[in-house]
Write a protein that holds these residues in place. Structure first.
Motif, PDB file in Angstrom:
ATOM      1  N   MET A  11       0.837  -1.190   0.000  1.00  0.00           N
ATOM      2  CA  MET A  11       0.000   0.000   0.000  1.00  0.00           C
ATOM      3  C   MET A  11       0.878   1.249   0.000  1.00  0.00           C
ATOM      4  O   MET A  11       1.843   1.344   0.760  1.00  0.00           O
ATOM      5  CB  MET A  11      -0.915   0.011   1.230  1.00  0.00           C
ATOM      6  CG  MET A  11      -1.871   1.196   1.270  1.00  0.00           C
ATOM      7  SD  MET A  11      -2.944   1.168   2.736  1.00  0.00           S
ATOM      8  CE  MET A  11      -3.865  -0.343   2.432  1.00  0.00           C
ATOM      9  N   LEU A  12       0.535   2.202  -0.854  1.00  0.00           N
ATOM     10  CA  LEU A  12       1.339   3.410  -0.994  1.00  0.00           C
ATOM     11  C   LEU A  12       0.643   4.658  -0.475  1.00  0.00           C
ATOM     12  O   LEU A  12       1.289   5.689  -0.288  1.00  0.00           O
ATOM     13  CB  LEU A  12       1.718   3.617  -2.473  1.00  0.00           C
ATOM     14  CG  LEU A  12       2.558   2.495  -3.101  1.00  0.00           C
ATOM     15  CD1 LEU A  12       2.723   2.730  -4.597  1.00  0.00           C
ATOM     16  CD2 LEU A  12       3.912   2.388  -2.417  1.00  0.00           C
ATOM     17  N   GLN A  13      -0.656   4.573  -0.248  1.00  0.00           N
ATOM     18  CA  GLN A  13      -1.383   5.720   0.288  1.00  0.00           C
ATOM     19  C   GLN A  13      -0.895   6.030   1.701  1.00  0.00           C
ATOM     20  O   GLN A  13      -0.801   5.154   2.544  1.00  0.00           O
ATOM     21  CB  GLN A  13      -2.886   5.442   0.326  1.00  0.00           C
ATOM     22  CG  GLN A  13      -3.545   5.296  -1.030  1.00  0.00           C
ATOM     23  CD  GLN A  13      -3.809   6.641  -1.701  1.00  0.00           C
ATOM     24  OE1 GLN A  13      -3.511   7.698  -1.137  1.00  0.00           O
ATOM     25  NE2 GLN A  13      -4.364   6.599  -2.905  1.00  0.00           N
ATOM     26  N   LYS A  14      -0.578   7.305   1.939  1.00  0.00           N
ATOM     27  CA  LYS A  14      -0.086   7.727   3.242  1.00  0.00           C
ATOM     28  C   LYS A  14      -0.328   9.224   3.389  1.00  0.00           C
ATOM     29  O   LYS A  14      -0.111   9.981   2.432  1.00  0.00           O
ATOM     30  CB  LYS A  14       1.410   7.424   3.363  1.00  0.00           C
ATOM     31  CG  LYS A  14       2.048   7.844   4.665  1.00  0.00           C
ATOM     32  CD  LYS A  14       3.537   7.518   4.657  1.00  0.00           C
ATOM     33  CE  LYS A  14       4.222   7.981   5.939  1.00  0.00           C
ATOM     34  NZ  LYS A  14       5.668   7.676   5.919  1.00  0.00           N
ATOM     35  N   PRO A  15      -0.786   9.677   4.559  1.00  0.00           N
ATOM     36  CA  PRO A  15      -1.010  11.112   4.754  1.00  0.00           C
ATOM     37  C   PRO A  15       0.247  11.924   4.454  1.00  0.00           C
ATOM     38  O   PRO A  15       1.337  11.596   4.920  1.00  0.00           O
ATOM     39  CB  PRO A  15      -1.383  11.207   6.238  1.00  0.00           C
ATOM     40  CG  PRO A  15      -1.966   9.874   6.567  1.00  0.00           C
ATOM     41  CD  PRO A  15      -1.172   8.893   5.747  1.00  0.00           C
ATOM     42  N   GLY A  16       0.105  12.967   3.644  1.00  0.00           N
ATOM     43  CA  GLY A  16       1.229  13.829   3.316  1.00  0.00           C
ATOM     44  C   GLY A  16       2.048  13.376   2.129  1.00  0.00           C
ATOM     45  O   GLY A  16       2.921  14.102   1.664  1.00  0.00           O
ATOM     46  N   ARG A  17       1.790  12.179   1.614  1.00  0.00           N
ATOM     47  CA  ARG A  17       2.546  11.668   0.475  1.00  0.00           C
ATOM     48  C   ARG A  17       1.871  12.080  -0.826  1.00  0.00           C
ATOM     49  O   ARG A  17       0.656  11.981  -0.960  1.00  0.00           O
ATOM     50  CB  ARG A  17       2.657  10.148   0.541  1.00  0.00           C
ATOM     51  CG  ARG A  17       3.319   9.511  -0.690  1.00  0.00           C
ATOM     52  CD  ARG A  17       3.496   8.018  -0.493  1.00  0.00           C
ATOM     53  NE  ARG A  17       4.483   7.742   0.549  1.00  0.00           N
ATOM     54  CZ  ARG A  17       4.660   6.547   1.121  1.00  0.00           C
ATOM     55  NH1 ARG A  17       3.896   5.528   0.753  1.00  0.00           N
ATOM     56  NH2 ARG A  17       5.583   6.393   2.059  1.00  0.00           N
ATOM     57  N   PHE A  18       2.660  12.529  -1.792  1.00  0.00           N
ATOM     58  CA  PHE A  18       2.096  12.828  -3.107  1.00  0.00           C
ATOM     59  C   PHE A  18       3.048  12.367  -4.197  1.00  0.00           C
ATOM     60  O   PHE A  18       4.266  12.270  -4.006  1.00  0.00           O
ATOM     61  CB  PHE A  18       1.767  14.322  -3.254  1.00  0.00           C
ATOM     62  CG  PHE A  18       2.923  15.256  -3.057  1.00  0.00           C
ATOM     63  CD1 PHE A  18       3.788  15.578  -4.098  1.00  0.00           C
ATOM     64  CD2 PHE A  18       3.145  15.844  -1.811  1.00  0.00           C
ATOM     65  CE1 PHE A  18       4.844  16.459  -3.899  1.00  0.00           C
ATOM     66  CE2 PHE A  18       4.195  16.721  -1.612  1.00  0.00           C
ATOM     67  CZ  PHE A  18       5.052  17.036  -2.663  1.00  0.00           C
ATOM     68  N   LEU A  19       2.463  12.041  -5.335  1.00  0.00           N
ATOM     69  CA  LEU A  19       3.219  11.551  -6.481  1.00  0.00           C
ATOM     70  C   LEU A  19       3.794  12.720  -7.255  1.00  0.00           C
ATOM     71  O   LEU A  19       3.075  13.612  -7.686  1.00  0.00           O
ATOM     72  CB  LEU A  19       2.305  10.710  -7.385  1.00  0.00           C
ATOM     73  CG  LEU A  19       2.937  10.083  -8.625  1.00  0.00           C
ATOM     74  CD1 LEU A  19       4.068   9.123  -8.230  1.00  0.00           C
ATOM     75  CD2 LEU A  19       1.885   9.334  -9.442  1.00  0.00           C
TER      76      LEU A  19
END
Length: 293
Positions: free
Chosen positions: A28-36
């Motif tokens: 899973m790559l979704q994480k608060p504060g993370r953006f592509l």
């Protein structure tokens, strides 16, 4: 407020698409504060030569994997925290043009872009977000050279063992020393040692590296004995032979996948900088502008 919400939604959808492309094998790559930040296809120098790999740069991690079906299905997901990344610019080589070296503690490897401009863009983005990430986490800006894995020498670079000079055959296969990266035969790589930055299990090392490590350990033990500390229980002489955890030096099962080179996509972020404000959206935009929009 509306722009922030739109960015959040778009970013979530992009990350979800990346997750889905790796299927059940991916993390899973979704994480608060993370953006592509961006995505694209680069050539990665593997054991059997340059192979296409898909790369995704986030503001805190670098993700790459094998391409099974371009744009839809990827495999063998690798996740590298940006604080562990160090880059080294390189001149064009015989195997790859527009190349540079990505160093990490567990694995170091060479990659190349289709054009010099795309190479500059990738290296610039990685360094920019690595610096921001390290600063935000309060981590040291640089690591020492001993903290990084040595890149492996490709199989095609040598037809003989780089230690004993025996020719490789179907029976005498190629292997790689995890400490020096040399191509060696089975007889010259029977040794196993724990390299903490690579694995907590014993990994394959050539006899030269094994001897160097043994000599270094003996020197340390000699100094400790001189101070009155006896390490007989843990001495090198009394250490049992390390079990063999690997049957070969296969870095990864190379695929005969096709990667039709497509422009790298850089996504708009909330950061005010010249890099993140540019996005490849048309084929003719293959070369990003240098130093501005």
């Amino acid at each position: 407020m509306a722009e922030h919400l739109a960015f959040t939604i778009q970013n979530r959808e992009r990350i979800q698409a990346v997750e889905s492309s790796f299927g059940r094998t991916g993390k899973m790559l979704q994480k608060p504060g993370r953006f592509l930040v961006g995505e694209g296809c680069l050539q990665k120098l593997c054991r059997r030569g340059p192979q296409p790999r898909v790369f995704y740069l986030f503001n805190d991690i670098l993700v790459y994997g094998s391409i099974m079906l371009h744009g839809r299905w990827n495999n063998k997901q690798n996740i590298i925290p940006l604080e562990e990344v160090q880059q080294e610019d390189l001149e064009d080589g015989m195997a790859m043009a527009n190349q540079w070296l990505i160093r990490t503690p567990r694995k170091s490897f060479y990659v190349s872009a289709e054009s010099p401009e795309e190479k500059i863009a990738w290296m610039g983005h990685i360094e920019q977000y690595r610096t921001l990430h390290v600063k935000n986490k309060g981590l040291p800006a640089k690591k020492s050279g001993d903290d990084f894995a040595t890149p492996w020498i490709p199989d095609v670079a040598s037809a003989i063992c780089m230690r004993c000079s025996k020719r490789f055959t179907v029976a005498n296969r190629r292997h790689h020393c995890r400490r020096c990266g040399y191509i060696v035969c089975q007889a010259c790589s029977k040794g196993r040692a724990v390299l903490p930055h690579i694995s907590n299990r014993p990994v394959r090392v050539c006899r030269n590296c094994k001897n160097d490590m043994t000599d270094g350990m003996r020197q340390v033990q000699g100094k400790m004995r001189a101070k009155g500390n006896h390490w007989k229980k843990n001495s090198v002489e009394d250490t049992p032979t390390m079990p063999e955890f690997e049957n070969s030096s296969d870095e990864e099962n190379e695929n005969a996948d096709e990667c039709h080179q497509v422009p790298t996509k850089w996504f708009q972020s909330q950061e005010e900088d010249s890099f993140s404000a540019y996005c490849y959206i048309k084929p003719e935009h293959r070369n990003p502008p240098v130093g501005g929009h």
